[in-house]
Design a protein around this motif. Structure first.
Motif, mmCIF file in Angstrom:
data_model
loop_
_atom_site.group_PDB
_atom_site.id
_atom_site.type_symbol
_atom_site.label_atom_id
_atom_site.label_comp_id
_atom_site.label_asym_id
_atom_site.label_seq_id
_atom_site.Cartn_x
_atom_site.Cartn_y
_atom_site.Cartn_z
ATOM 1 N N TRP A 187 -24.498 28.211 56.993
ATOM 2 C CA TRP A 187 -24.336 26.773 57.162
ATOM 3 C C TRP A 187 -23.083 26.251 56.486
ATOM 4 C CZ3 TRP A 187 -30.146 26.009 55.673
ATOM 5 C CH2 TRP A 187 -30.937 26.478 56.726
ATOM 6 N N VAL A 188 -22.770 26.810 55.307
ATOM 7 C CA VAL A 188 -21.526 26.410 54.652
ATOM 8 C C VAL A 188 -20.324 26.843 55.488
ATOM 9 C CG1 VAL A 188 -20.080 26.754 52.615
ATOM 10 C CG2 VAL A 188 -22.552 26.438 52.337
ATOM 11 N N PHE A 189 -20.400 28.042 56.064
ATOM 12 C CA PHE A 189 -19.305 28.537 56.897
ATOM 13 C C PHE A 189 -19.128 27.674 58.148
ATOM 14 C CE2 PHE A 189 -17.981 31.239 60.486
ATOM 15 C CZ PHE A 189 -16.716 31.599 60.050
ATOM 16 N N MET A 243 -22.337 19.408 51.399
ATOM 17 C CA MET A 243 -22.837 20.743 51.701
ATOM 18 C C MET A 243 -22.556 21.708 50.550
ATOM 19 S SD MET A 243 -24.202 22.941 53.867
ATOM 20 C CE MET A 243 -24.111 22.289 55.540
ATOM 21 N N ALA A 244 -21.378 21.602 49.930
ATOM 22 C CA ALA A 244 -21.040 22.453 48.797
ATOM 23 C C ALA A 244 -21.978 22.187 47.617
ATOM 24 C CB ALA A 244 -19.587 22.230 48.388
ATOM 25 N N LEU A 245 -22.293 20.908 47.366
ATOM 26 C CA LEU A 245 -23.240 20.568 46.300
ATOM 27 C C LEU A 245 -24.639 21.062 46.642
ATOM 28 C CD1 LEU A 245 -22.106 16.904 45.531
ATOM 29 C CD2 LEU A 245 -21.609 18.960 44.186
ATOM 30 N N TRP A 246 -25.037 20.869 47.893
ATOM 31 C CA TRP A 246 -26.374 21.256 48.358
ATOM 32 C C TRP A 246 -26.608 22.755 48.234
ATOM 33 C CZ3 TRP A 246 -27.110 24.522 52.556
ATOM 34 C CH2 TRP A 246 -28.406 24.626 53.041
ATOM 35 N N SER A 247 -25.580 23.557 48.423
ATOM 36 C CA SER A 247 -25.736 25.002 48.451
ATOM 37 C C SER A 247 -25.674 25.652 47.072
ATOM 38 C CB SER A 247 -24.648 25.626 49.342
ATOM 39 O OG SER A 247 -23.358 25.394 48.801
#
Length: 369
Positions: A187-189, A243-247
């Protein structure tokens, strides 16, 4: 007064998608009643709008199901029968959302790219448009298939026993033998790829526009029209940051889950609106669709196909985009590797009803939102 973050997502989603509906309706009006032309670019945007309404409905059910239980109940077997049905509903809605979100964005981008295809006459520009279309389609298909098969058996993605087994502290508890992978990196990708393609699509026509043999004022106006899509890039950048924080951790995935959904709505709707707004300037032009005179049979409508590529041989770049400016000076219109590592793992979102509820998640199980 406390307002559930999931409820805020629903309200924002309904508001933005309603605005997108109005803009797309006006786009169809301008394209048909002002120009007499409706093409693939318009129909692709309509599909994107329908999928975005679908995501809004999914957001509603995500909030409705997740607010019926608390993550603190996951460690209490006596409480599980009370919320197991709601938990299954939450799992299903998130599974659907992971599939439809990327597809909606794909149709928004395809709509823009098909518009570029229709106005491009320079061979290099058209070739880049075709390459970008192929890339967007391929990575969307790949990411959608990967999301659909998060578990070797897709039905295990919403199996409550598999998820709740992650919270059993008793090592003697028999856990289901599910084979799923942690999709966080995927998902990050894909979020990074979405941002990359947004920037690429924005920059794609700029060199051609700068090479037009038209007055500088019209050249800059065209660049301004195509640059409206920058607000979609801003939304995509913010969602990438969320998304970066979420992951980072299971705790953050619960904390920032609602923000991820909210900025997903902003990103998709910004793309729809910014790609449709340039057509609305036709409201301020005279009606280019001429009605036949009384008693005279209307001329047969001809299918309009994209201009054929031309060899430039060091000639200035050209683009058939002068329809944005109306009639020219002469009074005539210028025309328009490797498979995923399977392991016992299952992902599930935490409740959207409160923030910070992810503190109960075990550190070895990443709870996705």
């Amino acid at each position: 007064m406390f307002i559930r973050p999931g409820f805020v997502v629903v309200i924002v989603g309904i508001t933005l998608t309603s605005l997108s509906t109005i803009v797309v309706a006006m786009r169809y009006y301008c394209r048909w009643y002002r120009m007499g032309i409706i093409g693939a670019t318009d129909h692709l945007m309509m599909v994107a709008l329908i999928l975005t309404w679908g995501n809004t409905v999914v957001n509603y059910y995500q909030d409705e199901t997740s607010r019926k239980f608390r993550p603190s109940y996951f460690r209490r077997p006596d409480k599980r029968p009370q919320f197991e049905t709601a938990l299954r509903g939450t799992l299903i809605t998130w599974y659907v959302y992971r599939l439809t979100y990327g597809v909606a964005l794909c149709f928004v981008k395809l709509s823009i790219l098909f518009f570029y295809r229709a106005i491009a006459s320079h061979r290099a520009f058209r070739r880049m448009v075709y390459y970008t279309i192929g890339f967007v389609v391929l990575y969307t298909v790949g990411s959608t298939i990967a999301a659909a098969f998060q578990c070797e058996n897709p039905a295990h993605s919403w199996d409550t026993s598999g998820y709740l087994a992650q919270f059993d502290g008793n090592p003697k508890t028999k856990k289901p033998h599910f084979k799923c992978y942690d999709p966080t990196k995927l998902w990050v990708f894909t979020a990074a790829i979405n941002l990359f393609t947004d920037v690429l699509i924005l920059l794609l026509p700029i060199p051609t526009l700068l090479g037009l043999r038209v007055p500088m004022t019209k050249r800059l106006a065209l660049i301004g029209i195509f640059s409206v899509g920058i607000m979609a890039i801003v939304a995509s950048c913010v969602r990438m940051w969320v998304m970066a924080l979420w992951s980072e951790s299971p705790q953050n995935s619960a904390r920032f889950g609602a923000d991820l959904l909210l900025w997903g709505q902003v990103e998709t709707n910004s793309g729809i609106i910014s790609a449709s707004v340039p057509f609305l300037r036709l409201f301020f032009r005279r009606n280019d669709r001429r009605e036949p005179e009384k008693g005279v049979a209307p001329a047969p409508r001809k299918e309009i196909s994209p201009p054929k590529p031309v060899h430039t041989d060091n000639k200035p770049l050209q683009i058939d985009s002068m329809a944005f400016f109306g009639p020219g000076e002469d009074g005539e219109d210028t025309g328009p590797n490797g498979s995923p590592g399977w392991k016992p793992f299952i992902t599930v979102p935490a409740s959207l009803s409160s923030r910070g509820s992810g503190m109960l998640e075990p550190t070895n199980a990443h709870t996705t939102v």
